[in-house]
Design an enzyme around this catalytic site. Sequence first.
Site, PDB file in Angstrom:
ATOM      1  N   ASN A  37     -10.714   5.395   1.038  1.00 40.27           N
ATOM      2  CA  ASN A  37      -9.825   4.352   0.533  1.00 40.27           C
ATOM      3  C   ASN A  37     -10.599   3.484  -0.473  1.00 40.27           C
ATOM      4  O   ASN A  37     -11.628   2.907  -0.116  1.00 40.27           O
ATOM      5  CB  ASN A  37      -9.339   3.521   1.735  1.00 40.27           C
ATOM      6  N   HIS A  59     -10.910  -1.558  -2.112  1.00 39.73           N
ATOM      7  CA  HIS A  59     -11.822  -2.682  -2.289  1.00 39.73           C
ATOM      8  C   HIS A  59     -12.651  -2.597  -3.569  1.00 39.73           C
ATOM      9  O   HIS A  59     -13.261  -3.584  -3.977  1.00 39.73           O
ATOM     10  CB  HIS A  59     -12.660  -2.907  -1.037  1.00 39.73           C
ATOM     11  N   HIS A 100      -3.766   1.726  -1.883  1.00 41.42           N
ATOM     12  CA  HIS A 100      -2.659   0.927  -1.341  1.00 41.42           C
ATOM     13  C   HIS A 100      -2.130   0.025  -2.452  1.00 41.42           C
ATOM     14  O   HIS A 100      -2.866  -0.843  -2.930  1.00 41.42           O
ATOM     15  CB  HIS A 100      -3.208   0.100  -0.166  1.00 41.42           C
ATOM     16  N   ARG A 102      -0.057  -2.934  -2.990  1.00 46.02           N
ATOM     17  CA  ARG A 102       0.589  -3.991  -2.223  1.00 46.02           C
ATOM     18  C   ARG A 102       1.722  -4.611  -3.032  1.00 46.02           C
ATOM     19  O   ARG A 102       1.699  -4.597  -4.261  1.00 46.02           O
ATOM     20  CB  ARG A 102      -0.422  -5.077  -1.853  1.00 46.02           C
ATOM     21  N   ARG A 125      -2.304  -7.213  -5.167  1.00 49.04           N
ATOM     22  CA  ARG A 125      -3.551  -7.993  -5.124  1.00 49.04           C
ATOM     23  C   ARG A 125      -4.800  -7.173  -5.438  1.00 49.04           C
ATOM     24  O   ARG A 125      -5.804  -7.707  -5.833  1.00 49.04           O
ATOM     25  CB  ARG A 125      -3.699  -8.708  -3.791  1.00 49.04           C
ATOM     26  N   GLU A 140      -0.575   4.307  -0.027  1.00 51.50           N
ATOM     27  CA  GLU A 140      -0.102   3.399   1.023  1.00 51.50           C
ATOM     28  C   GLU A 140       0.872   2.406   0.419  1.00 51.50           C
ATOM     29  O   GLU A 140       0.564   1.798  -0.615  1.00 51.50           O
ATOM     30  CB  GLU A 140      -1.273   2.602   1.609  1.00 51.50           C
ATOM     31  N   THR A 196      -4.674  -4.853   6.190  1.00 51.23           N
ATOM     32  CA  THR A 196      -3.573  -4.479   7.079  1.00 51.23           C
ATOM     33  C   THR A 196      -3.987  -4.765   8.526  1.00 51.23           C
ATOM     34  O   THR A 196      -4.974  -4.236   9.005  1.00 51.23           O
ATOM     35  CB  THR A 196      -3.256  -2.974   6.916  1.00 51.23           C
ATOM     36  N   GLU A 252      -0.677   7.882  11.353  1.00 47.65           N
ATOM     37  CA  GLU A 252      -2.081   7.476  11.272  1.00 47.65           C
ATOM     38  C   GLU A 252      -2.282   6.446  12.370  1.00 47.65           C
ATOM     39  O   GLU A 252      -1.620   5.400  12.381  1.00 47.65           O
ATOM     40  CB  GLU A 252      -2.410   6.887   9.891  1.00 47.65           C
ATOM     41  N   HIS A 296      -8.928   2.568   9.957  1.00 41.33           N
ATOM     42  CA  HIS A 296      -9.014   1.104   9.901  1.00 41.33           C
ATOM     43  C   HIS A 296     -10.217   0.601  10.693  1.00 41.33           C
ATOM     44  O   HIS A 296     -10.307   0.801  11.892  1.00 41.33           O
ATOM     45  CB  HIS A 296      -7.755   0.394  10.395  1.00 41.33           C
TER      46      HIS A 296
HETATM   47  N1  PXP Z   1      -5.751   3.228   6.950  1.00 43.30           N
HETATM   48  C1  PXP Z   1      -4.831   2.289   6.625  1.00 43.30           C
HETATM   49  C2  PXP Z   1      -3.408   2.599   6.865  1.00 43.30           C
HETATM   50  C3  PXP Z   1      -5.221   1.070   6.035  1.00 43.30           C
HETATM   51  O1  PXP Z   1      -4.285   0.160   5.695  1.00 43.30           O
HETATM   52  C4  PXP Z   1      -6.582   0.840   5.798  1.00 43.30           C
HETATM   53  C5  PXP Z   1      -7.027  -0.455   5.196  1.00 43.30           C
HETATM   54  O2  PXP Z   1      -6.481  -0.706   3.991  1.00 43.30           O
HETATM   55  C6  PXP Z   1      -7.497   1.853   6.132  1.00 43.30           C
HETATM   56  C7  PXP Z   1      -7.064   3.020   6.740  1.00 43.30           C
HETATM   57  C8  PXP Z   1      -8.963   1.701   5.861  1.00 43.30           C
HETATM   58  O3  PXP Z   1      -9.474   0.652   6.575  1.00 43.30           O
HETATM   59  P1  PXP Z   1     -10.960   0.148   6.278  1.00 43.30           P
HETATM   60  O4  PXP Z   1     -10.967  -0.399   4.904  1.00 43.30           O
HETATM   61  O5  PXP Z   1     -11.182  -0.882   7.325  1.00 43.30           O
HETATM   62  O6  PXP Z   1     -11.844   1.351   6.435  1.00 43.30           O
END
Ligand code: PXP
Length: 248
Positions: free
Chosen positions: A7, A10, A52, A54, A58, A79, A110, A160, A201
């Site tokens: 992901n 960030h 993702h 949003r 953001r 996402e 999330t 998920e 997550h």
């Molecule tokens: N899966 C989903 C559905 C998420 O919303 C996120 C965070 O945006 C992640 C996985 C990844 O989480 P992390 O950034 O904490 O690894």
Amino acid sequence: MILLGVNVDHVATLRQARYRDESNTHGGFVEPDPAAMAWLAEEAGADGITMHIREDRRHVQVEDVIRYQEKRLTRLNLEISLAEEMVNLALELKPESVCLVPENRKEVTTEGGLDVVGQLERAREAVGVLSAAGIPSSMFIDPDTSQLEASAKIGAPWVELHTGSFARAWYSKNRGQPELEHLHLGMEVGTSLGLRVNAGHGINYQNIEGARSLKKVFEFNIGHSIISRSMNTGLFEAVQKMKAILNE
Ligand code: PXP
């Protein structure tokens, strides 16, 4: 083999901290670039990329997704929330899959799973529209049997499992054992319902030791910890390089 989805949200968070509303200045040079980091992650072995978008835009922007898709090597898991506007956007962007997540404007990331039970009809509609367009959807849910059953009932092919509670509990005395058992149960129930089970997550380089016991999980989606580690491992070279150029 458990697959790894990376992901890159960030990367976009950091980019937005400097270049929000400035994408046309600086000669088009903006950094860091989520698309470039996604390609790099793919070269390193990522099996898929998650972005993702949003509702408040953001971090990841629509343009990031389009640019990534032009040269993608793997597959995009987009996402989005259940909002009709977001589902329509997914239909336009045509990712390889969609992960439906809850969205709360004030949250930093999330925070909880999607309440499929409480939004059954809206979720059914979104899954149906996406599936008619050939896009499989995954419901991001807490590992509760009722949420798993509801996901199967509305025809979602994947779920998920939200690993956030386990990730937080990893630092307690029992290493998040009860939360991990809850995830194991969710994984078993999900697979027995015929769902493909992903998880993610809060997974990092420490708690992955516990999380990887979830052997029937198809793919872990990991973001924050991988992006953070890339700073740790990359800062040394970055400082050396700047100092060298400065004194050339
Ligand atoms: N899966 C989903 C559905 C998420 O919303 C996120 C965070 O945006 C992640 C996985 C990844 O989480 P992390 O950034 O904490 O690894």
